[in-house]
Motif scaffolding. Structure first.
Motif, short mmCIF file in Angstrom:
data_model
loop_
_atom_site.label_atom_id
_atom_site.label_comp_id
_atom_site.label_asym_id
_atom_site.label_seq_id
_atom_site.Cartn_x
_atom_site.Cartn_y
_atom_site.Cartn_z
N GLN A 81 11.03 7.15 9.17
CA GLN A 81 10.30 8.08 10.03
C GLN A 81 9.08 8.67 9.34
N ALA A 82 9.18 8.98 8.07
CA ALA A 82 8.06 9.59 7.34
C ALA A 82 6.91 8.61 7.14
N GLN A 83 7.14 7.34 7.38
CA GLN A 83 6.10 6.32 7.18
C GLN A 83 5.31 6.03 8.45
N TRP A 84 5.68 6.63 9.55
CA TRP A 84 5.00 6.54 10.81
C TRP A 84 4.68 5.10 11.20
N ASN A 85 3.38 4.80 11.44
CA ASN A 85 3.02 3.48 11.94
C ASN A 85 3.18 2.37 10.89
N LEU A 86 3.27 2.72 9.62
CA LEU A 86 3.49 1.70 8.59
C LEU A 86 4.83 1.00 8.80
N TYR A 125 -3.23 -8.99 9.46
CA TYR A 125 -2.67 -7.64 9.39
C TYR A 125 -3.81 -6.63 9.34
N SER A 126 -3.50 -5.35 9.53
CA SER A 126 -4.54 -4.33 9.45
C SER A 126 -4.38 -3.43 8.23
N TYR A 127 -3.17 -3.12 7.83
CA TYR A 127 -2.96 -2.22 6.69
C TYR A 127 -2.79 -3.02 5.42
N GLU A 128 -3.61 -2.74 4.40
CA GLU A 128 -3.63 -3.55 3.20
C GLU A 128 -2.32 -3.58 2.43
N GLY A 129 -1.49 -2.56 2.56
CA GLY A 129 -0.20 -2.56 1.88
C GLY A 129 0.71 -3.69 2.34
N VAL A 130 0.57 -4.10 3.58
CA VAL A 130 1.39 -5.19 4.13
C VAL A 130 1.27 -6.44 3.25
N ALA A 131 0.06 -6.72 2.79
CA ALA A 131 -0.16 -7.87 1.91
C ALA A 131 0.01 -7.50 0.44
N ASN A 132 -0.51 -6.35 0.05
CA ASN A 132 -0.50 -5.99 -1.36
C ASN A 132 0.89 -5.81 -1.95
N TRP A 133 1.84 -5.34 -1.16
CA TRP A 133 3.22 -5.24 -1.66
C TRP A 133 3.80 -6.64 -1.88
N ALA A 141 2.55 -1.36 -6.30
CA ALA A 141 3.97 -1.10 -6.56
C ALA A 141 4.62 -0.64 -5.26
N ALA A 142 5.81 -1.13 -5.01
CA ALA A 142 6.56 -0.72 -3.81
C ALA A 142 7.31 0.56 -4.16
N LYS A 143 6.69 1.70 -3.93
CA LYS A 143 7.26 2.99 -4.34
C LYS A 143 8.12 3.64 -3.25
N SER A 144 7.70 3.53 -2.01
CA SER A 144 8.46 4.18 -0.92
C SER A 144 9.68 3.33 -0.55
N ILE A 145 10.64 3.95 0.10
CA ILE A 145 11.82 3.23 0.60
C ILE A 145 11.39 2.10 1.53
N LEU A 146 10.42 2.39 2.40
CA LEU A 146 9.92 1.38 3.33
C LEU A 146 9.37 0.17 2.58
N ALA A 147 8.49 0.41 1.62
CA ALA A 147 7.88 -0.69 0.87
C ALA A 147 8.93 -1.46 0.08
N GLN A 148 9.89 -0.77 -0.49
CA GLN A 148 10.95 -1.44 -1.26
C GLN A 148 11.80 -2.33 -0.36
N TYR A 189 10.96 -3.55 2.61
CA TYR A 189 10.09 -4.61 3.13
C TYR A 189 9.98 -5.75 2.11
N LEU A 190 9.69 -5.41 0.88
CA LEU A 190 9.55 -6.42 -0.17
C LEU A 190 10.88 -7.13 -0.42
N SER A 191 11.96 -6.38 -0.43
CA SER A 191 13.29 -6.96 -0.68
C SER A 191 13.67 -7.96 0.42
N ILE A 192 13.46 -7.59 1.67
CA ILE A 192 13.79 -8.48 2.78
C ILE A 192 12.91 -9.73 2.73
N TYR A 193 11.62 -9.54 2.45
CA TYR A 193 10.72 -10.69 2.35
C TYR A 193 11.18 -11.65 1.26
N LYS A 194 11.46 -11.12 0.08
CA LYS A 194 11.87 -11.97 -1.05
C LYS A 194 13.18 -12.70 -0.75
#
Length: 153
Positions: A61-66, A93-101, A107-114, A116-121
């Motif tokens: 929820q805290a990550q909103w549209n991300l 994509y529009s948000y650079e974190g989508v690719a950069n993570w 670095a995948a610091k937020s729970i969302l980024a972590q 996301y990266l884990s599921i992708y891998k």
């Protein structure tokens, strides 16, 4: 479409060279406390599938549209893997974190980024072979369509 999925000597070679464009976008509604996602699959310049939806995982929820933007990527990759498992994916994509993570540039610091990266891998590693960042001034008809699809009213 079924003939492309069958694995025989001819179609496997064709699929190894196949590139699918995946257009993604996300949004957020504070009033509804949910995030939206949309993705559009393009093969040989033709739209072959699209989907959208909303989710409201409290972890994000805290990550909103991300949250919607990452959900769009993962949902799109899931569909591609089910229907064209050997295809290469060009991610739009529009948000650079989508690719950069995914490329380990950030670095995948937020729970969302972590997550996301884990599921992708775990499920989709190696599917994406190129990244194209889009924005509101993009001339891509496909990107503007997916952007409209992702909007939560």
């Amino acid at each position: 479409m079924d003939t492309l999925i069958k694995k025989n000597n001819n179609t496997t070679k064709e699929m190894d060279k196949m590139t699918i464009e995946l257009y993604t976008e996300g949004s957020y509604s504070g009033a509804r406390k949910c995030y939206g996602f949309a993705y559009l699959i393009v093969l040989d310049g033709k739209e072959i599938y699209c989907d959208d939806g909303t989710q409201n995982n409290p972890r994000y929820q805290a990550q909103w549209n991300l949250a919607g933007k990452t959900a769009a990527v993962l949902q799109g990759l899931k569909w591609i893997k089910e229907h064209y498992p050997e295809a290469h994916v060009e991610l739009h994509y529009s948000y650079e974190g989508v690719a950069n993570w995914l490329e380990y540039k950030w670095a995948a610091k937020s729970i969302l980024a972590q997550d996301y990266l884990s599921i992708y891998k775990k499920h989709y590693k190696g599917m994406i072979t190129s990244y194209i960042q889009e924005n509101k001034s993009s001339s891509s008809v496909h990107y503007h369509k997916v952007k409209r699809m992702a909007s939560i009213v």
